[in-house]
Write a protein that holds these residues in place. Structure first.
Motif: not given
Length: 249
Positions: A176-178, A214-225, A227-233
């Motif tokens: 998964l690429r941020r 879609a209601g799926t929970e995923l885990v990914a890696m990221s070089p930057i932080i 925060e909870v509540g942030d939208r990520v792509r």
């Protein structure tokens, strides 16, 4: 390490050679060679109770290797050591086995240890081999839900939802690429958007948990932080999805 406390280091290493009734000169020469191999030259006269945990483990390995066995069997040999020492010795054990061209079966519950040492790994379940292959093959293609969960893959999903195969599939966290900007996506991947529900600092990266629309929970890696509540792509190449068979037990 089951070392003999009444014997010094050299006498411990020489034990198997004595059982083979090697002559004294050959025994001394092989003992010194084994101590040099495990980076303990000059330790022959040392008492066992004067050794650190890592040194004792090296002596135990030298003693096992000295009689030149056809097959060396190791049962959780690094289990009692701290993580830093275990990681260092795992590299050393692999190097020593390769130097001697020594066949070995190494049993461990620690996947990092297995991947660091082994040419081929067998994942066992209830006395049966569930998956066998090189470390890379097993990590990238676990083939079953049990092996995927045993290896710690957190993303077990419906493959079709992400442009992949039907049925269950694994999305490896490293695939998964941020995406940091709107135009950063390539044409070959699927863009996944979500809201961060948790994050953990892992030293060289952050481990991000997020919920998709879609209601799926995923885990990914990221070089930057994030925060909870942030939208990520994130972007996923569907060819990186690994289909797996559902757990049958």
């Amino acid at each position: 390490h089951a070392l003999f406390p009444h014997r010094n280091v050299a006498d411990n290493v020489a034990f198997g050679l004595e059982m083979k009734q090697c002559d004294r000169r050959s025994r001394d020469r092989q003992t010194e060679a084994m101590l040099e191999l495990v980076d303990l030259s000059g330790y022959g006269a040392r008492r066992i109770d004067s050794l650190s945990g890592g040194e004792a483990q090296r002596v135990a390995l030298a003693r096992a290797l000295a009689p030149a066995p056809r097959l060396l069997m190791l049962d959780e040999p690094l289990g009692s050591l701290d993580r830093a020492l275990r990681d260092r010795l795992a590299v050393d054990v692999r190097s020593i086995l390769n130097t001697l061209e020594q066949s070995a079966i190494h049993v461990t519950h620690d996947q990092d240890e297995a991947f660091a040492i082994a040419d081929r790994v067998a994942v066992m379940r209830s006395g049966r081999i569930e998956r066998i292959g090189t470390p890379v093959e097993i990590w990238r293609d676990p083939r079953s839900e049990f092996v995927a969960r045993f290896l710690g893959h957190p993303n077990i999903v419906d493959g079709e939802l992400f442009g992949g195969p039907s049925g269950q599939a694994v999305i490896r966290t490293e695939t998964l690429r941020r995406l940091e900007s709107e135009g950063a996506a390539s044409n070959s991947g699927v863009v996944i958007e979500g809201v961060v529900s948790a994050q953990q600092f892992r030293g060289d990266h952050f481990r991000i948990r997020f919920n998709t629309a879609a209601g799926t929970e995923l885990v990914a890696m990221s070089p930057i932080i994030a925060e909870v509540g942030d939208r990520v792509r994130y972007q996923l190449d569907p060819t990186e999805l690994s289909p797996i068979a559902p757990d049958s037990l």
